[in-house]
Design a protein around this motif. Sequence first.
Motif, PDB file in Angstrom:
ATOM      1  N   THR A 108      10.172  32.170 -12.511  1.00  0.00           N
ATOM      2  CA  THR A 108       9.871  31.044 -12.781  1.00  0.00           C
ATOM      3  C   THR A 108       8.214  31.536 -12.934  1.00  0.00           C
ATOM      4  OG1 THR A 108      10.988  30.230 -11.142  1.00  0.00           O
ATOM      5  CG2 THR A 108       9.143  28.881 -11.680  1.00  0.00           C
ATOM      6  N   ASP A 109       7.624  30.523 -13.795  1.00  0.00           N
ATOM      7  CA  ASP A 109       6.085  30.615 -14.457  1.00  0.00           C
ATOM      8  C   ASP A 109       5.236  29.589 -13.598  1.00  0.00           C
ATOM      9  OD1 ASP A 109       3.705  31.630 -15.543  1.00  0.00           O
ATOM     10  OD2 ASP A 109       4.182  30.657 -17.524  1.00  0.00           O
ATOM     11  N   TYR A 110       4.637  29.633 -12.452  1.00  0.00           N
ATOM     12  CA  TYR A 110       4.334  28.665 -11.957  1.00  0.00           C
ATOM     13  C   TYR A 110       2.730  28.974 -11.312  1.00  0.00           C
ATOM     14  CZ  TYR A 110       2.792  25.325  -7.505  1.00  0.00           C
ATOM     15  OH  TYR A 110       2.646  24.483  -7.382  1.00  0.00           O
TER      16      TYR A 110
ATOM     17  N   TYR B  61       9.763  23.753 -10.917  1.00  0.00           N
ATOM     18  CA  TYR B  61       9.694  24.290 -12.315  1.00  0.00           C
ATOM     19  C   TYR B  61      10.551  25.599 -11.676  1.00  0.00           C
ATOM     20  CZ  TYR B  61       5.151  23.538 -13.631  1.00  0.00           C
ATOM     21  OH  TYR B  61       4.186  22.899 -13.863  1.00  0.00           O
ATOM     22  N   GLU B  62      10.715  25.723  -9.989  1.00  0.00           N
ATOM     23  CA  GLU B  62      11.944  26.349  -9.779  1.00  0.00           C
ATOM     24  C   GLU B  62      12.738  25.163  -9.782  1.00  0.00           C
ATOM     25  OE1 GLU B  62       9.937  29.609  -6.922  1.00  0.00           O
ATOM     26  OE2 GLU B  62      10.345  27.198  -5.817  1.00  0.00           O
TER      27      GLU B  62
ATOM     28  N   SER C 165      13.595  23.409 -11.940  1.00  0.00           N
ATOM     29  CA  SER C 165      14.132  23.098 -13.517  1.00  0.00           C
ATOM     30  C   SER C 165      14.664  24.828 -13.586  1.00  0.00           C
ATOM     31  CB  SER C 165      12.804  23.147 -13.995  1.00  0.00           C
ATOM     32  OG  SER C 165      13.241  23.297 -15.745  1.00  0.00           O
ATOM     33  N   GLU C 166      14.326  25.652 -13.525  1.00  0.00           N
ATOM     34  CA  GLU C 166      14.945  27.130 -14.062  1.00  0.00           C
ATOM     35  C   GLU C 166      16.598  26.907 -13.306  1.00  0.00           C
ATOM     36  OE1 GLU C 166      15.781  30.586 -15.013  1.00  0.00           O
ATOM     37  OE2 GLU C 166      14.091  29.240 -15.735  1.00  0.00           O
TER      38      GLU C 166
ATOM     39  N   ASN D 270       8.664  24.306  -5.733  1.00  0.00           N
ATOM     40  CA  ASN D 270       8.440  23.105  -6.664  1.00  0.00           C
ATOM     41  C   ASN D 270       9.293  22.486  -7.941  1.00  0.00           C
ATOM     42  OD1 ASN D 270       8.163  25.463  -9.035  1.00  0.00           O
ATOM     43  ND2 ASN D 270       7.172  26.294  -7.881  1.00  0.00           N
TER      44      ASN D 270
END
Length: 84
Positions: free
Chosen positions: A75-77, A42-43, A45-46, A40
């Motif tokens: 990762t906060d998802y 968010y990952e 981005s990390e 996703n």
Amino acid sequence: MNYIKSCEFNIDTACVEVKLNDGSTVSIDCIAVENEYANNMYEVSELDFLIYNEPKSYVRLLLSGKMEEYLRNNTDYTPLSELR
């Protein structure tokens, strides 16, 4: 992992270039790594944060096989379906 001398992200090739203590150089295709590990945005981005700010940590995670574990723990998802 003490054999890593230096790491640098090359924005022109989208690769992290790793210089090893024995004089050899390895180029890691960051797009291929994102396609393999990131599920996703968010990952992604990390991973981008690591590439730009801590490329040596990025390489160590990749070579040690702990990239998935790192993404899972850092990762906060929350999927949209779970928010309803």
